[in-house]
Design an enzyme around this catalytic site. Structure first.
Site, short mmCIF file in Angstrom:
data_model
loop_
_atom_site.label_atom_id
_atom_site.label_comp_id
_atom_site.label_asym_id
_atom_site.label_seq_id
_atom_site.Cartn_x
_atom_site.Cartn_y
_atom_site.Cartn_z
N ARG A 101 -2.37 21.62 -14.57
CA ARG A 101 -1.43 20.56 -14.94
C ARG A 101 -1.80 19.90 -16.26
NH1 ARG A 101 1.40 15.87 -11.15
NH2 ARG A 101 2.47 14.86 -12.87
N LYS A 158 3.40 11.04 -11.63
CA LYS A 158 2.51 10.20 -12.42
C LYS A 158 3.19 8.86 -12.69
CE LYS A 158 -0.42 13.36 -15.06
NZ LYS A 158 -0.78 13.80 -16.43
N HIS A 179 7.32 7.59 -27.81
CA HIS A 179 6.39 8.52 -27.17
C HIS A 179 6.66 9.97 -27.59
CE1 HIS A 179 3.91 10.49 -24.18
NE2 HIS A 179 4.96 11.14 -23.73
N GLU A 213 -3.76 17.15 -11.32
CA GLU A 213 -4.30 17.47 -12.64
C GLU A 213 -5.80 17.77 -12.60
OE1 GLU A 213 -4.43 15.35 -16.89
OE2 GLU A 213 -2.42 15.39 -16.03
N GLU A 224 9.66 16.80 -25.70
CA GLU A 224 9.11 17.25 -24.42
C GLU A 224 9.79 18.54 -23.95
OE1 GLU A 224 6.55 16.13 -22.87
OE2 GLU A 224 6.27 14.01 -23.31
N ASN A 253 -0.08 18.26 -21.06
CA ASN A 253 -0.48 17.26 -22.05
C ASN A 253 -0.58 17.84 -23.46
OD1 ASN A 253 -0.89 14.85 -20.39
ND2 ASN A 253 -2.50 16.04 -19.42
N HIS A 289 -0.44 15.52 -26.40
CA HIS A 289 -0.57 14.15 -25.92
C HIS A 289 -1.90 13.48 -26.28
CE1 HIS A 289 3.02 15.26 -23.78
NE2 HIS A 289 3.11 14.09 -23.19
N ARG A 308 0.81 -1.23 0.00
CA ARG A 308 0.00 0.00 0.00
C ARG A 308 0.84 1.27 0.00
NH1 ARG A 308 -3.28 -3.44 3.30
NH2 ARG A 308 -5.22 -3.94 2.21
N LYS A 317 7.95 22.36 -15.06
CA LYS A 317 7.05 21.30 -14.63
C LYS A 317 6.84 21.35 -13.12
CE LYS A 317 5.67 16.56 -15.08
NZ LYS A 317 5.81 15.28 -15.79
N HIS A 334 -1.02 10.17 -27.86
CA HIS A 334 -1.36 8.89 -27.24
C HIS A 334 -2.21 8.03 -28.16
CE1 HIS A 334 -0.67 10.27 -22.78
NE2 HIS A 334 0.45 10.03 -23.43
#
Length: 382
Positions: A249, A152, A274, A245, A194, A253, A256, A130, A235, A260
């Site tokens: 935030r 993330k 990517h 997000e 990026e 993206n 993206h 956990r 960032k 994606h």
């Protein structure tokens, strides 16, 4: 822009998250300080290093040596390189290895590698017992400027990119720029997408600086550390304002949503890295913004010129196997976008542009408009 620092200067960027704040240490040779820094953070800790086969050949032994010099035991967990490891099977392999290594809640997982390793190891740490703390040691440009920062973590589903994961902040990031010397030119270019993104979404002066200094950055000059630090500061500032997000935030993206979908359509394979998907996605976002009357065509041309100048793909037709089913089909791509994490109650959200250096969040974009836009772009090159 500030003057780039010398190679001999390491740079520390703070990610200001209150009690969970952490440092990003950037510089050539800083991997040697890993053991000392881990010992200061967690006296008496045990560690497990998650890495991939390619990175292990270059950087596993130095990482283990640094930890050993500080009296820190380490177990290595080695996975295959590539997006294929960011899967249910990859997560199971890493999780079971961490359990077998008896990594406890007060121990540390160390992610040594690019974005795939960081996402995978971070997610495994987030769910192990956990929640176990972890350290990011990014070895690719993309990971150093983006995926290692902000917490993330996750894996891919066959239905889409990063659809399974958790927000789990690292306790330290060590970005050794010497690791970038072992990247292939294609991998480095993909990471550069990026870097350019930070200029496009919120720092016009940085984008202009990149247009003038990208050659030194690619050659490994002092511009490299400067660009990485500038990207990390950008960032870190956004993450500090919006960790999970719910607002700003989402600007990170940029490119993206399109990117994606293209990655999924190409099977998360080496056909499209990517960063390459992000490059094409940023061009599509700029072109769509221009079509909506938000962005001057001159800015679109400038973006395309710069990304193409460094060797990144800028058109859908630049992608390997473009004509294959699922990539040249606007409806199929739109269906991929419908699985994007930013979709809310079935409505598409895009990051669009009003100018170079000014991105905006566009909620409830008309899917029919996107489909028509894609059909036109799929049918031509510019």
């Amino acid at each position: 822009m500030t003057v780039p620092l010398k190679h001999s200067d390491s740079i520390t960027v703070d990610v200001a998250l209150g009690e969970r704040a952490y440092d990003i240490v950037i510089g050539r040779g800083v991997l040697a300080s890993l053991g000392q820094r881990v010992a200061a953070l967690r006296p008496g800790v045990r560690t497990a290093i998650v890495t991939d086969r390619t990175v292990a050949k270059h950087w596993l032994a130095p990482a283990e040596a640094s930890l050993a010099a500080a009296g820190i035991p380490a177990t290595a967990v080695v996975v295959d390189e590539g997006e294929g490891s960011k899967s249910y099977a990859g997560l199971e392999k890493v999780s079971e290895a961490l359990i077998a290594a008896k990594i406890e809640r007060n121990d540390l997982v160390i992610a040594l590698g690019g974005g795939v390793v960081g996402d995978l190891a971070g997610f495994a740490a987030a769910i192990l017992r956990r929640g176990v703390d972890f350290v990011q040691v990014p070895t690719s440009l993309l990971a150093q400027v983006d995926s290692s920062v902000g917490g993330k973590t996750g894996i891919n589903s066959p239905q889409g990119k990063n659809l399974l994961g958790a927000f789990h902040q690292p306790v330290l990031v060590i970005a050794d720029t010497a690791a970038l010397d072992t990247l292939s030119p294609r991998q480095f270019r993909a990471g550069y997408a990026e870097v350019a993104k930070y200029g496009l979404l919120g720092d016009a002066a940085f984008f202009s600086w990149l247009e003038s200094n990208h050659a030194d950055l690619f050659k490994g000059g002092a511009a490299r550390e400067h660009a990485i630090a500038t990207s990390c500061r950008a960032k870190a500032a956004i993450v500090a304002r919006d960790e999970r997000e719910t607002g700003d935030r989402a600007l990170l993206n940029l490119g993206h949503t399109f990117g994606h979908a293209l990655e999924a359509a190409t099977g998360f394979s080496d056909r499209l890295f990517h960063g390459e998907g992000v490059a094409v996605g940023m061009v599509l976002a700029a072109q769509f913004s221009a079509e909506l009357g938000m962005l001057p065509e001159s800015d679109v041309a400038r973006i395309i010129h710069h990304l193409a100048q460094v060797g990144l793909p800028t058109h859908l037709q630049d992608i390997a196997g473009f004509a294959q089913e699922g990539l040249g089909d606007a409806d199929a791509l739109l269906a991929r976008m419908a699985q994007d994490k930013k979709v809310k109650r079935g409505k598409l959200t895009f990051i669009l542009m009003e100018a170079i250096g000014r991105a905006v969040i566009a909620n409830d974009v008309d899917p029919a408009r996107v489909r028509d836009f894609l059909q036109v772009r799929l049918a031509r090159r510019s």
